[in-house]
Design a protein around this motif. Structure first.
Motif, PDB file in Angstrom:
ATOM      1  N   ARG A 252      44.826  57.209  43.416  1.00 21.50           N
ATOM      2  CA  ARG A 252      45.185  58.458  44.071  1.00 21.50           C
ATOM      3  C   ARG A 252      45.993  58.139  45.324  1.00 21.50           C
ATOM      4  NH1 ARG A 252      40.217  62.191  44.833  1.00 21.50           N
ATOM      5  NH2 ARG A 252      41.883  63.601  45.425  1.00 21.50           N
ATOM      6  N   ILE A 253      46.748  59.104  45.795  1.00 21.14           N
ATOM      7  CA  ILE A 253      47.570  58.944  46.991  1.00 21.14           C
ATOM      8  C   ILE A 253      46.955  59.755  48.138  1.00 21.14           C
ATOM      9  CG2 ILE A 253      49.836  59.376  48.021  1.00 21.14           C
ATOM     10  CD1 ILE A 253      49.903  57.184  45.927  1.00 21.14           C
ATOM     11  N   LEU A 254      46.804  59.113  49.283  1.00 22.64           N
ATOM     12  CA  LEU A 254      46.335  59.777  50.497  1.00 22.64           C
ATOM     13  C   LEU A 254      47.518  59.897  51.451  1.00 22.64           C
ATOM     14  CD1 LEU A 254      44.074  60.770  52.437  1.00 22.64           C
ATOM     15  CD2 LEU A 254      43.943  58.412  53.227  1.00 22.64           C
ATOM     16  N   LYS A 255      47.848  61.119  51.841  1.00 18.67           N
ATOM     17  CA  LYS A 255      48.926  61.331  52.812  1.00 18.67           C
ATOM     18  C   LYS A 255      48.314  61.382  54.208  1.00 18.67           C
ATOM     19  CE  LYS A 255      52.665  63.463  50.289  1.00 18.67           C
ATOM     20  NZ  LYS A 255      53.625  64.559  50.247  1.00 18.67           N
ATOM     21  N   ALA A 256      48.590  60.356  55.005  1.00 18.82           N
ATOM     22  CA  ALA A 256      48.088  60.325  56.374  1.00 18.82           C
ATOM     23  C   ALA A 256      49.003  61.115  57.305  1.00 18.82           C
ATOM     24  CB  ALA A 256      47.973  58.876  56.851  1.00 18.82           C
ATOM     25  N   VAL A 257      50.297  61.107  57.022  1.00 18.13           N
ATOM     26  CA  VAL A 257      51.293  61.885  57.768  1.00 18.13           C
ATOM     27  C   VAL A 257      52.119  62.611  56.713  1.00 18.13           C
ATOM     28  CG1 VAL A 257      53.244  61.765  59.362  1.00 18.13           C
ATOM     29  CG2 VAL A 257      51.334  60.162  59.624  1.00 18.13           C
ATOM     30  N   ASP A 258      52.243  63.926  56.852  1.00 15.11           N
ATOM     31  CA  ASP A 258      52.852  64.712  55.783  1.00 15.11           C
ATOM     32  C   ASP A 258      54.014  65.562  56.292  1.00 15.11           C
ATOM     33  OD1 ASP A 258      53.365  65.958  53.388  1.00 15.11           O
ATOM     34  OD2 ASP A 258      51.534  67.150  53.379  1.00 15.11           O
ATOM     35  N   ASN A 259      55.233  65.052  56.115  1.00 18.52           N
ATOM     36  CA  ASN A 259      56.460  65.797  56.380  1.00 18.52           C
ATOM     37  C   ASN A 259      56.556  66.331  57.813  1.00 18.52           C
ATOM     38  OD1 ASN A 259      58.963  66.669  55.487  1.00 18.52           O
ATOM     39  ND2 ASN A 259      58.187  68.701  54.968  1.00 18.52           N
ATOM     40  N   VAL A 260      56.477  65.431  58.783  1.00 14.09           N
ATOM     41  CA  VAL A 260      56.545  65.815  60.192  1.00 14.09           C
ATOM     42  C   VAL A 260      58.000  65.847  60.648  1.00 14.09           C
ATOM     43  CG1 VAL A 260      55.929  65.130  62.540  1.00 14.09           C
ATOM     44  CG2 VAL A 260      54.271  64.856  60.689  1.00 14.09           C
ATOM     45  N   ASP A 261      58.379  66.946  61.291  1.00 16.41           N
ATOM     46  CA  ASP A 261      59.685  67.112  61.939  1.00 16.41           C
ATOM     47  C   ASP A 261      59.416  67.440  63.404  1.00 16.41           C
ATOM     48  OD1 ASP A 261      61.591  66.922  59.747  1.00 16.41           O
ATOM     49  OD2 ASP A 261      60.736  68.810  59.043  1.00 16.41           O
ATOM     50  N   LEU A 262      60.095  66.713  64.301  1.00 16.33           N
ATOM     51  CA  LEU A 262      59.866  66.939  65.726  1.00 16.33           C
ATOM     52  C   LEU A 262      61.057  66.406  66.514  1.00 16.33           C
ATOM     53  CD1 LEU A 262      57.797  67.729  67.988  1.00 16.33           C
ATOM     54  CD2 LEU A 262      56.955  65.384  67.843  1.00 16.33           C
ATOM     55  N   THR A 263      61.464  67.151  67.531  1.00 19.85           N
ATOM     56  CA  THR A 263      62.485  66.676  68.464  1.00 19.85           C
ATOM     57  C   THR A 263      61.870  66.690  69.852  1.00 19.85           C
ATOM     58  OG1 THR A 263      64.291  67.550  67.126  1.00 19.85           O
ATOM     59  CG2 THR A 263      64.778  67.089  69.434  1.00 19.85           C
ATOM     60  N   ILE A 264      61.953  65.558  70.530  1.00 23.07           N
ATOM     61  CA  ILE A 264      61.403  65.422  71.872  1.00 23.07           C
ATOM     62  C   ILE A 264      62.557  65.145  72.822  1.00 23.07           C
ATOM     63  CG2 ILE A 264      59.835  64.120  73.363  1.00 23.07           C
ATOM     64  CD1 ILE A 264      58.269  63.397  70.774  1.00 23.07           C
ATOM     65  N   GLU A 265      62.716  66.014  73.795  1.00 26.37           N
ATOM     66  CA  GLU A 265      63.762  65.856  74.801  1.00 26.37           C
ATOM     67  C   GLU A 265      63.225  65.046  75.978  1.00 26.37           C
ATOM     68  OE1 GLU A 265      66.804  66.809  74.320  1.00 26.37           O
ATOM     69  OE2 GLU A 265      66.518  68.088  72.576  1.00 26.37           O
ATOM     70  N   LYS A 266      64.122  64.435  76.716  1.00 27.15           N
ATOM     71  CA  LYS A 266      63.748  63.684  77.900  1.00 27.15           C
ATOM     72  C   LYS A 266      62.957  64.590  78.840  1.00 27.15           C
ATOM     73  CE  LYS A 266      65.621  60.993  81.674  1.00 27.15           C
ATOM     74  NZ  LYS A 266      66.805  60.505  82.355  1.00 27.15           N
ATOM     75  N   GLY A 267      61.820  64.115  79.303  1.00 22.98           N
ATOM     76  CA  GLY A 267      60.978  64.872  80.218  1.00 22.98           C
ATOM     77  C   GLY A 267      59.919  65.716  79.543  1.00 22.98           C
ATOM     78  N   ASP A 268      59.998  65.890  78.219  1.00 23.61           N
ATOM     79  CA  ASP A 268      58.984  66.658  77.491  1.00 23.61           C
ATOM     80  C   ASP A 268      57.665  65.888  77.452  1.00 23.61           C
ATOM     81  OD1 ASP A 268      60.816  68.625  76.949  1.00 23.61           O
ATOM     82  OD2 ASP A 268      60.965  68.209  74.801  1.00 23.61           O
ATOM     83  N   ILE A 269      56.584  66.624  77.446  1.00 24.37           N
ATOM     84  CA  ILE A 269      55.248  66.033  77.346  1.00 24.37           C
ATOM     85  C   ILE A 269      54.533  66.700  76.177  1.00 24.37           C
ATOM     86  CG2 ILE A 269      53.011  65.741  78.461  1.00 24.37           C
ATOM     87  CD1 ILE A 269      54.521  65.843  81.148  1.00 24.37           C
ATOM     88  N   TYR A 270      54.001  65.885  75.283  1.00 20.86           N
ATOM     89  CA  TYR A 270      53.281  66.390  74.115  1.00 20.86           C
ATOM     90  C   TYR A 270      51.902  65.745  74.041  1.00 20.86           C
ATOM     91  CZ  TYR A 270      57.495  68.460  72.137  1.00 20.86           C
ATOM     92  OH  TYR A 270      58.600  69.240  71.912  1.00 20.86           O
ATOM     93  N   GLY A 271      50.970  66.460  73.459  1.00 22.61           N
ATOM     94  CA  GLY A 271      49.658  65.926  73.138  1.00 22.61           C
ATOM     95  C   GLY A 271      49.504  65.925  71.629  1.00 22.61           C
ATOM     96  N   ILE A 272      48.740  64.979  71.126  1.00 20.92           N
ATOM     97  CA  ILE A 272      48.472  64.913  69.684  1.00 20.92           C
ATOM     98  C   ILE A 272      46.987  65.135  69.500  1.00 20.92           C
ATOM     99  CG2 ILE A 272      48.577  63.474  67.620  1.00 20.92           C
ATOM    100  CD1 ILE A 272      50.916  62.006  68.967  1.00 20.92           C
ATOM    101  N   MET A 273      46.654  66.210  68.801  1.00 23.38           N
ATOM    102  CA  MET A 273      45.256  66.579  68.615  1.00 23.38           C
ATOM    103  C   MET A 273      44.952  66.713  67.134  1.00 23.38           C
ATOM    104  SD  MET A 273      45.063  69.511  71.590  1.00 23.38           S
ATOM    105  CE  MET A 273      43.571  70.174  70.935  1.00 23.38           C
TER     106      MET A 273
END
Length: 72
Positions: A18-39
């Protein structure tokens, strides 16, 4: 843009074929100075996602583009 992530996927093949998808089709653009959290819940793919961004792991498909000319 500073970091662009397009259609990022990370799959693991399990022992039962079987296949386990740990990350599934992520699209993201991060600009200089942006702050993100991963939850997310335990096992949701947060560490795998960060390992792909840092080059510690390879994605199954998709791409990560980092503009190294822009400094933090």
């Amino acid at each position: 843009m500073f970091i662009t992530i397009k259609n990022l996927v990370k799959e693991y093949k399990l022992s039962n074929n079987r296949i386990l998808k740990a990350v599934d089709n992520v699209d993201l653009t991060i600009e200089k100075g942006d702050i993100y959290g991963i939850m997310g819940l335990s096992g949701a793919g947060k560490s795998t996602f960060l390992k792909i961004l840092t080059g510690e792991a390879e994605s199954t498909s998709g791409e990560v583009i980092i503009d190294k000319n822009k400094r933090l």
